[in-house]
Scaffold this active site. Structure first.
Site, PDB file in Angstrom:
ATOM      1  N   SER A 143     -36.213  13.358 -43.323  1.00 17.81           N
ATOM      2  CA  SER A 143     -35.689  14.714 -43.530  1.00 17.81           C
ATOM      3  C   SER A 143     -36.366  15.325 -44.745  1.00 17.81           C
ATOM      4  O   SER A 143     -36.711  14.611 -45.702  1.00 17.81           O
ATOM      5  CB  SER A 143     -34.184  14.655 -43.790  1.00 17.81           C
ATOM      6  OG  SER A 143     -33.713  15.936 -44.197  1.00 17.81           O
ATOM      7  N   TYR A 157     -27.261  11.109 -48.340  1.00 24.72           N
ATOM      8  CA  TYR A 157     -28.093  11.291 -47.135  1.00 24.72           C
ATOM      9  C   TYR A 157     -29.559  11.469 -47.539  1.00 24.72           C
ATOM     10  O   TYR A 157     -30.458  10.830 -46.972  1.00 24.72           O
ATOM     11  CB  TYR A 157     -27.583  12.509 -46.374  1.00 24.72           C
ATOM     12  CG  TYR A 157     -28.478  12.993 -45.254  1.00 24.72           C
ATOM     13  CD1 TYR A 157     -28.492  12.352 -44.014  1.00 24.72           C
ATOM     14  CD2 TYR A 157     -29.301  14.109 -45.431  1.00 24.72           C
ATOM     15  CE1 TYR A 157     -29.310  12.806 -42.991  1.00 24.72           C
ATOM     16  CE2 TYR A 157     -30.120  14.569 -44.411  1.00 24.72           C
ATOM     17  CZ  TYR A 157     -30.125  13.921 -43.194  1.00 24.72           C
ATOM     18  OH  TYR A 157     -30.934  14.370 -42.180  1.00 24.72           O
TER      19      TYR A 157
HETATM   20  P1  NAP Z   1     -27.138  14.862 -34.163  1.00 26.38           P
HETATM   21  O1  NAP Z   1     -27.247  16.025 -33.224  1.00 26.38           O
HETATM   22  O2  NAP Z   1     -25.931  14.725 -35.031  1.00 26.38           O
HETATM   23  O3  NAP Z   1     -27.367  13.531 -33.341  1.00 26.38           O
HETATM   24  C1  NAP Z   1     -27.343  12.287 -33.997  1.00 26.38           C
HETATM   25  C2  NAP Z   1     -27.682  11.223 -32.981  1.00 26.38           C
HETATM   26  O4  NAP Z   1     -27.694   9.964 -33.657  1.00 26.38           O
HETATM   27  C3  NAP Z   1     -26.663  11.120 -31.870  1.00 26.38           C
HETATM   28  O5  NAP Z   1     -27.343  10.842 -30.673  1.00 26.38           O
HETATM   29  C4  NAP Z   1     -25.808   9.932 -32.296  1.00 26.38           C
HETATM   30  O6  NAP Z   1     -25.228   9.211 -31.208  1.00 26.38           O
HETATM   31  C5  NAP Z   1     -26.844   9.067 -32.963  1.00 26.38           C
HETATM   32  N1  NAP Z   1     -26.293   8.090 -33.905  1.00 26.38           N
HETATM   33  C6  NAP Z   1     -25.682   8.326 -35.101  1.00 26.38           C
HETATM   34  N2  NAP Z   1     -25.349   7.171 -35.685  1.00 26.38           N
HETATM   35  C7  NAP Z   1     -25.747   6.187 -34.855  1.00 26.38           C
HETATM   36  C8  NAP Z   1     -25.689   4.776 -34.911  1.00 26.38           C
HETATM   37  N3  NAP Z   1     -25.137   4.123 -35.953  1.00 26.38           N
HETATM   38  N4  NAP Z   1     -26.191   4.074 -33.878  1.00 26.38           N
HETATM   39  C9  NAP Z   1     -26.768   4.709 -32.815  1.00 26.38           C
HETATM   40  N5  NAP Z   1     -26.859   6.026 -32.709  1.00 26.38           N
HETATM   41  C10 NAP Z   1     -26.352   6.764 -33.718  1.00 26.38           C
HETATM   42  O7  NAP Z   1     -28.372  14.842 -35.171  1.00 26.38           O
HETATM   43  P2  NAP Z   1     -29.844  15.468 -35.137  1.00 26.38           P
HETATM   44  O8  NAP Z   1     -29.801  16.707 -35.938  1.00 26.38           O
HETATM   45  O9  NAP Z   1     -30.389  15.457 -33.767  1.00 26.38           O
HETATM   46  O10 NAP Z   1     -30.576  14.372 -36.037  1.00 26.38           O
HETATM   47  C11 NAP Z   1     -31.490  13.425 -35.540  1.00 26.38           C
HETATM   48  C12 NAP Z   1     -32.265  12.880 -36.726  1.00 26.38           C
HETATM   49  O11 NAP Z   1     -32.947  13.966 -37.362  1.00 26.38           O
HETATM   50  C13 NAP Z   1     -31.385  12.243 -37.794  1.00 26.38           C
HETATM   51  O12 NAP Z   1     -32.008  11.097 -38.303  1.00 26.38           O
HETATM   52  C14 NAP Z   1     -31.288  13.323 -38.853  1.00 26.38           C
HETATM   53  O13 NAP Z   1     -31.039  12.785 -40.131  1.00 26.38           O
HETATM   54  C15 NAP Z   1     -32.649  13.956 -38.744  1.00 26.38           C
HETATM   55  N6  NAP Z   1     -32.715  15.317 -39.279  1.00 26.38           N
HETATM   56  C16 NAP Z   1     -31.998  16.332 -38.746  1.00 26.38           C
HETATM   57  C17 NAP Z   1     -32.085  17.595 -39.301  1.00 26.38           C
HETATM   58  C18 NAP Z   1     -31.322  18.779 -38.773  1.00 26.38           C
HETATM   59  O14 NAP Z   1     -31.362  19.853 -39.421  1.00 26.38           O
HETATM   60  N7  NAP Z   1     -30.640  18.675 -37.662  1.00 26.38           N
HETATM   61  C19 NAP Z   1     -32.913  17.820 -40.418  1.00 26.38           C
HETATM   62  C20 NAP Z   1     -33.616  16.753 -40.941  1.00 26.38           C
HETATM   63  C21 NAP Z   1     -33.519  15.507 -40.359  1.00 26.38           C
HETATM   64  P3  NAP Z   1     -23.894   9.764 -30.421  1.00 26.38           P
HETATM   65  O15 NAP Z   1     -24.402  10.919 -29.592  1.00 26.38           O
HETATM   66  O16 NAP Z   1     -23.431   8.633 -29.607  1.00 26.38           O
HETATM   67  O17 NAP Z   1     -22.925  10.192 -31.476  1.00 26.38           O
END
Ligand code: NAP
Length: 248
Positions: A143, A157
């Site tokens: 991130s 985080y």
């Molecule tokens: P999201 O929509 O909240 O989805 C998170 C995903 O991770 C879900 O599929 C969830 O599974 C899964 N997950 C969480 N904890 C887990 C665990 N312990 N074991 C297995 N699966 C787990 O998040 P996102 O925004 O797509 O984020 C994806 C990645 O991008 C993350 O690493 C996040 O830190 C990074 N990121 C996101 C942003 C942003 O602005 N969105 C920015 C920077 C980085 P379930 O569906 O079963 O709950």
């Protein structure tokens, strides 16, 4: 077939966009979910309907036994993994550091750091030519928070993503001669459910003016960067961390 991809947290958000694009590019996709089974299984059905192979496995990446099952089921049902995307990640309610508990830090690091380490270890054991594998590619989803620190929101985080970036740099060098490339992406503000976990579903709208490109990003824009790093087009790129953050 391009290869077999293990993708953590593939049912929603950036993970789901990555699963769809990977399937279009010819990967068999083994995705895992922790809670949202219906979303993961629906995505698998959609990928299969488009003629590609996919599998959804219930696996909490913070649990060593679950990670073993994830890789074993991938190998048994889709084939030996040739690619890993460490995408699963969590954040918790926005607050200042002095309000946070040790238990919260342990939860955040368990998924974002140790989960990625466990999956990277299982991938290296299977992909490395040192262990009889035929090589592969790993992408860690970090991130922009790792650079910015997330003050007043979630320094824990941000710090977990800093650790993930160090995993990328170190592991890339460790396995470079064993047929494995390791890279990272650092998304900025992306429209997904994650911001609701922090207590502010509309966060991207609030902060998008801080972004030089003057908007939030789409999960698909991150997926394209991930797929490029996985692909042979990035064959001379390892240990790199690509910002996908609109210039911020
Ligand atoms: P999201 O929509 O909240 O989805 C998170 C995903 O991770 C879900 O599929 C969830 O599974 C899964 N997950 C969480 N904890 C887990 C665990 N312990 N074991 C297995 N699966 C787990 O998040 P996102 O925004 O797509 O984020 C994806 C990645 O991008 C993350 O690493 C996040 O830190 C990074 N990121 C996101 C942003 C942003 O602005 N969105 C920015 C920077 C980085 P379930 O569906 O079963 O709950």
């Amino acid at each position: 077939m391009t290869g077999t991809l293990v993708l953590t947290g593939g049912g929603r958000g950036i993970g789901a966009a990555t699963a769809r694009l990977a399937a279009q590019r010819g990967y068999a996709v083994c995705l895992c979910y922790r809670q949202q089974r219906a979303a993961a299984e629906e995505l698998v059905r959609a990928i299969e309907a488009s003629g590609s192979r996919a599998l959804a496995v219930a696996a909490d990446v913070a649990k060593e036994a679950d990670v073993q099952v994830l890789f074993e089921r991938c190998a048994a049902e889709l084939g030996p993994p040739t690619a890993l995307v460490n995408n699963a990640g969590v954040l918790e309610t926005q607050m200042r550091l002095e309000q946070m508990t040790l238990e919260r830090w342990q939860r955040v690091f368990a998924t974002n750091v140790f989960g990625a380490f466990l999956c990277a270890r299982e991938a290296v054991r299977r992909m490395s030519v040192r262990h009889g594998g035929s090589g592969g590619s790993i992408v860690n989803v970090s991130s922009a928070a790792a650079r910015l620190g997330s003050p007043g929101e979630y320094i824990d985080y941000a710090a977990s993503k800093g650790a993930l970036d160090t995993l990328t740099v170190g592991l890339a060098k460790e396995v470079a001669e064993e047929g494995i490339r390791v890279n990272g992406v650092r998304p900025g503000f992306i429209y997904t459910d994650m911001h609701a976990s922090g207590g502010e579903p509309g966060r991207v709208e609030r902060v998008k003016a801080l972004v030089p490109l003057q908007r939030g990003g789409l999960p698909e824009e991150v997926a394209h960067a991930i797929l490029w790093l996985l692909s042979p087009e990035a064959s001379f790129t390892t240990g790199a961390i690509l910002d996908v953050s609109g210039g911020r």
